[in-house]
Design an enzyme around this catalytic site. Structure first.
Site, PDB file in Angstrom:
ATOM      1  N   ASP A   1      -6.881   7.382   5.984  1.00  0.00           N
ATOM      2  CA  ASP A   1      -7.050   6.176   5.990  1.00  0.00           C
ATOM      3  C   ASP A   1      -6.514   6.207   3.781  1.00  0.00           C
ATOM      4  OD1 ASP A   1      -7.903   4.188   4.785  1.00  0.00           O
ATOM      5  OD2 ASP A   1      -9.862   3.976   6.965  1.00  0.00           O
TER       6      ASP A   1
ATOM      7  N   LYS B   1       0.580  -7.155   0.003  1.00  0.00           N
ATOM      8  CA  LYS B   1       0.921  -8.103   0.807  1.00  0.00           C
ATOM      9  C   LYS B   1      -1.090  -9.168   0.928  1.00  0.00           C
ATOM     10  CE  LYS B   1       0.882  -6.772   5.257  1.00  0.00           C
ATOM     11  NZ  LYS B   1       1.861  -6.993   6.715  1.00  0.00           N
TER      12      LYS B   1
END
Length: 241
Positions: free
Chosen positions: A128, A193
């Protein structure tokens, strides 16, 4: 800790979408998704060009316009799965060494999902990015090098609550920003993004503290009905001691 430096190619195959019978799909949202896929030219184009998904064209458009990826560059792809942005990066920075006349770059691809092998990319799957230990592994793999480009197409799983989703994607953006400013060379760039939301302006302001040029980008390949946009920071100012 096992680090895999990929040295073999990976061929993807895609089920021909036209063979899907929409009448068998249950649920309006699933029906709409498949209908959109069937009529999306970028889906077929991705298949033809052997990109893992259509999102590759978003990065291609950004790079064609702003020249953020060059041979010899060190690129970190955050939240890389399934790997289409990494595929683009490998080709643009020559990290697979396919062009012996050009400098050979480095592409590090990290995601909490497993990423299938990409020739020319160093894969860090099942990690992660937002976890501090994962970032420490990234820094270790960099081996003292600094990034020329940090790119992120990451987005959180949709909760169904717009405000919560906006908050979560902004958190992802800040996680990438913090890492980038600590591990990029002066002059580097950053792409993240996000979705059009009230928090976007503050993120833009914070980008401006570290990057000389900051702007929003909406590639043509980004669906017009999508709220996604990309924030691009160029010419990293560096950290003052």
């Amino acid at each position: 800790m096992v680090l895999i430096h990929v040295v073999r190619g990976f061929g993807t195959t895609m089920r021909h979408l036209k063979s899907v019978k929409l009448k068998k799909v249950k649920g309006a949202s699933s029906h709409e998704w498949l209908s959109r896929q069937l009529t999306d030219p970028y889906v077929e184009k991705a298949k033809i060009m052997n990109y893992r998904c259509r999102s590759a064209f978003k990065l291609l458009e950004i790079d064609d316009r702003f020249k953020i990826l060059r041979p010899g560059f060190v690129v970190i792809d955050c939240g890389a799965a399934p790997g289409s942005w990494s595929q683009v990066a490998v080709r643009r920075v020559n990290s697979d060494g396919s062009d012996p006349k050009q400098a050979q770059g480095l592409v590090l691809s990290i995601d909490k999902q497993q990423i299938f092998a990409i020739n020319g990319a160093t894969i860090l799957g099942n990690l992660d990015f937002t976890d501090v230990k994962s970032q420490e592994i990234l820094v270790e793999v960099l081996g003292g090098k600094k990034a020329d480009a940090v790119i992120s197409d990451m987005a959180p799983n949709a909760s169904g609550f717009k405000e919560l989703d906006n908050e979560n994607i902004i958190k992802l953006c800040y996680s990438v920003l913090r890492f980038a400013v600590q591990n990029s060379r002066a002059g580097a760039c950053l792409v993240v993004k996000l979705w059009q939301c009230g928090q976007a302006k503050q993120l833009e302001n914070d980008f401006s503290k570290f990057y000389a040029s900051v702007k929003y980008v909406k590639p043509n390949s980004s669906r017009s009905d999508s709220a996604e946009i990309f924030l691009l920071g160029r010419d990293f100012k560096g950290l003052k001691n």
